[in-house]
Design a protein around this motif. Structure first.
Motif, mmCIF file in Angstrom:
data_model
loop_
_atom_site.group_PDB
_atom_site.id
_atom_site.type_symbol
_atom_site.label_atom_id
_atom_site.label_comp_id
_atom_site.label_asym_id
_atom_site.label_seq_id
_atom_site.Cartn_x
_atom_site.Cartn_y
_atom_site.Cartn_z
ATOM 1 N N ASN A 150 0.892 -1.218 0.086
ATOM 2 C CA ASN A 150 -0.019 -0.067 0.103
ATOM 3 C C ASN A 150 0.995 1.199 -0.155
ATOM 4 N N ALA A 151 0.422 2.232 -0.740
ATOM 5 C CA ALA A 151 1.090 3.470 -0.727
ATOM 6 C C ALA A 151 0.868 4.228 0.428
ATOM 7 N N GLY A 152 -0.319 4.138 1.076
ATOM 8 C CA GLY A 152 -0.907 4.775 2.329
ATOM 9 C C GLY A 152 -1.665 6.228 1.878
ATOM 10 N N VAL A 153 -1.108 7.201 2.217
ATOM 11 C CA VAL A 153 -1.661 8.614 1.987
ATOM 12 C C VAL A 153 -0.759 9.072 1.121
ATOM 13 N N THR A 154 -1.096 9.624 0.098
ATOM 14 C CA THR A 154 -0.162 10.405 -0.989
ATOM 15 C C THR A 154 -0.700 11.707 -1.229
ATOM 16 N N GLN A 155 0.281 12.754 -1.329
ATOM 17 C CA GLN A 155 -0.190 14.129 -1.418
ATOM 18 C C GLN A 155 0.772 14.793 -2.801
ATOM 19 N N THR A 156 0.206 15.608 -3.500
ATOM 20 C CA THR A 156 0.777 16.333 -4.607
ATOM 21 C C THR A 156 0.291 17.624 -4.765
ATOM 22 N N PRO A 157 1.281 18.729 -5.106
ATOM 23 C CA PRO A 157 2.551 18.356 -5.233
ATOM 24 C C PRO A 157 3.139 18.549 -3.629
ATOM 25 N N GLY A 210 -11.698 -1.622 15.844
ATOM 26 C CA GLY A 210 -12.377 -2.457 16.524
ATOM 27 C C GLY A 210 -14.052 -2.264 16.726
ATOM 28 N N GLY A 211 -14.265 -1.577 15.672
ATOM 29 C CA GLY A 211 -15.747 -1.205 15.813
ATOM 30 C C GLY A 211 -16.364 -0.482 16.802
ATOM 31 N N GLY A 212 -15.356 0.109 17.363
ATOM 32 C CA GLY A 212 -15.729 1.295 18.440
ATOM 33 C C GLY A 212 -15.776 2.800 18.150
ATOM 34 N N SER A 213 -15.110 3.294 18.914
ATOM 35 C CA SER A 213 -14.940 5.103 18.715
ATOM 36 C C SER A 213 -13.440 5.384 18.548
ATOM 37 N N LEU A 214 -12.600 4.577 18.429
ATOM 38 C CA LEU A 214 -11.208 4.945 18.215
ATOM 39 C C LEU A 214 -10.868 4.919 16.745
ATOM 40 N N TYR A 215 -10.115 6.111 16.355
ATOM 41 C CA TYR A 215 -9.902 6.092 15.053
ATOM 42 C C TYR A 215 -8.253 6.133 14.685
ATOM 43 N N GLU A 216 -7.668 5.310 14.048
ATOM 44 C CA GLU A 216 -6.280 4.933 13.570
ATOM 45 C C GLU A 216 -6.086 6.227 12.537
ATOM 46 N N GLN A 217 -5.017 7.123 12.781
ATOM 47 C CA GLN A 217 -4.844 8.106 11.752
ATOM 48 C C GLN A 217 -3.371 7.823 11.041
ATOM 49 N N TYR A 218 -3.766 8.103 9.908
ATOM 50 C CA TYR A 218 -2.614 8.121 8.715
ATOM 51 C C TYR A 218 -2.366 9.329 8.157
ATOM 52 N N PHE A 219 -1.140 10.215 8.008
ATOM 53 C CA PHE A 219 -1.051 11.175 7.413
ATOM 54 C C PHE A 219 -0.242 11.200 6.104
ATOM 55 N N GLY A 220 -0.521 11.960 5.220
ATOM 56 C CA GLY A 220 0.160 12.046 3.930
ATOM 57 C C GLY A 220 1.663 12.900 4.320
ATOM 58 N N PRO A 221 2.400 13.140 3.392
ATOM 59 C CA PRO A 221 3.624 13.667 3.558
ATOM 60 C C PRO A 221 3.777 15.307 3.539
ATOM 61 N N GLY A 222 2.599 15.846 3.064
ATOM 62 C CA GLY A 222 2.607 17.277 3.265
ATOM 63 C C GLY A 222 2.785 18.024 2.038
ATOM 64 N N THR A 223 2.110 19.246 1.878
ATOM 65 C CA THR A 223 2.198 20.119 1.112
ATOM 66 C C THR A 223 2.797 21.308 1.376
ATOM 67 N N ARG A 224 3.882 21.914 0.943
ATOM 68 C CA ARG A 224 4.542 23.275 1.499
ATOM 69 C C ARG A 224 4.134 24.233 0.443
ATOM 70 N N LEU A 225 3.018 25.065 1.083
ATOM 71 C CA LEU A 225 2.546 26.053 -0.010
ATOM 72 C C LEU A 225 3.130 27.715 0.518
ATOM 73 N N THR A 226 3.440 28.202 -0.576
ATOM 74 C CA THR A 226 3.828 29.778 -0.380
ATOM 75 C C THR A 226 2.931 30.421 -1.366
ATOM 76 N N VAL A 227 2.447 31.590 -0.693
ATOM 77 C CA VAL A 227 1.543 32.673 -1.401
ATOM 78 C C VAL A 227 2.261 33.772 -1.573
ATOM 79 N N THR A 228 2.661 34.402 -2.634
ATOM 80 C CA THR A 228 3.253 35.859 -2.720
ATOM 81 C C THR A 228 2.389 36.880 -3.030
#
Lengths: 111, 116
Positions: B1-8, B98-116
């Motif tokens: 699995n690639a997991g969570v991917t982000q572009t750019p 486990g069917g309950g209220s616990l949510y396992e989190q997976y994060f993408g690598p992030g996108t660094r955005l600069t607005v000029t």
């Protein structure tokens, strides 16, 4: 006041030291998460806790639901443990799967 | 699995331009979220989705749109970029443990955005 508070904000340790990072929260929660973020890197989930204690390698996480407090311990710290450690909570009854984050603790372990 | 991917990974925009940050996950997770991370602040929730066709606003939704046409994809659109949107953006997906209220989190690598 932030709903999730971490202390300390910054921490410098010598290699081999025992490290503790604390997290306090003010809302009812269904779970507490400890996350790790390396410089310029992504975010990795270390632990998810709803009660008690969890251990993974040199990392130990504990939670006291009555006191609304959690600690992350690192035993025999190593320079590769240098990262930002983030505490986050899932609010009880809140939006499913979404988190409220602390501001993070920046850990630097010196060789 | 690639997991969570982000572009750019990195993007520079001029004020007023629009763009879409892409996020995809291959773990069949129902829940997906967008966060922004700014110096001195914790991550803040922008928008989230509890399944295909369902989205809702988070803490800081102004200036952003999302859609969720498939389980896999959750793009974030900046309508008219502003310098205040300079940030690092993280996409995350989660699933119930486990069917309950616990949510396992997976994060993408992030996108660094600069607005000029």
């Amino acid at each position: 006041k932030n709903e999730v508070e971490q202390s300390p904000q910054n921490l410098t340790a010598q290699e081999g030291e025992f490290i503790t990072i604390n997290c306090s929260y003010s809302v009812g929660i269904s779970a507490l998460h400890w996350l790790q973020q390396h410089p310029g890197g992504g975010i990795v989930s270390l632990f998810m806790l709803s009660s008690g204690k969890k251990k993974h390698g040199r990392l130990i996480a504990t939670i006291n639901i009555q006191e609304k407090h959690s600690s992350l311990h690192i035993t025999a710290s190593h320079p590769r443990d240098s990262a930002v450690y983030i505490c986050a909570v899932s609010r009880h009854g809140g939006s499913q799967g979404n988190l409220i984050f602390g501001k993070g603790t920046k850990l630097s372990v010196k060789p | 699995n690639a997991g969570v991917t982000q572009t750019p990974k990195f993007q520079v925009l001029k004020t007023g331009q629009s763009m879409t940050l892409q996020c995809a996950q291959d773990m069949n997770h129902e829940y997906m979220s967008w966060y922004r991370q700014d110096p001195g602040m914790g991550l803040r929730l922008i928008h989230y989705s509890v399944g295909a066709g369902i989205t809702d606003q988070g803490e800081v939704p102004n200036g952003y749109n999302v859609s969720r046409s498939t389980t896999e994809d959750f793009p974030l659109r900046l309508l008219s970029a502003a310098p205040s949107q300079t940030s690092v953006y993280f996409c995350a997906s989660s699933y119930v443990v486990g069917g309950g209220s616990l949510y396992e989190q997976y994060f993408g690598p992030g996108t660094r955005l600069t607005v000029t």
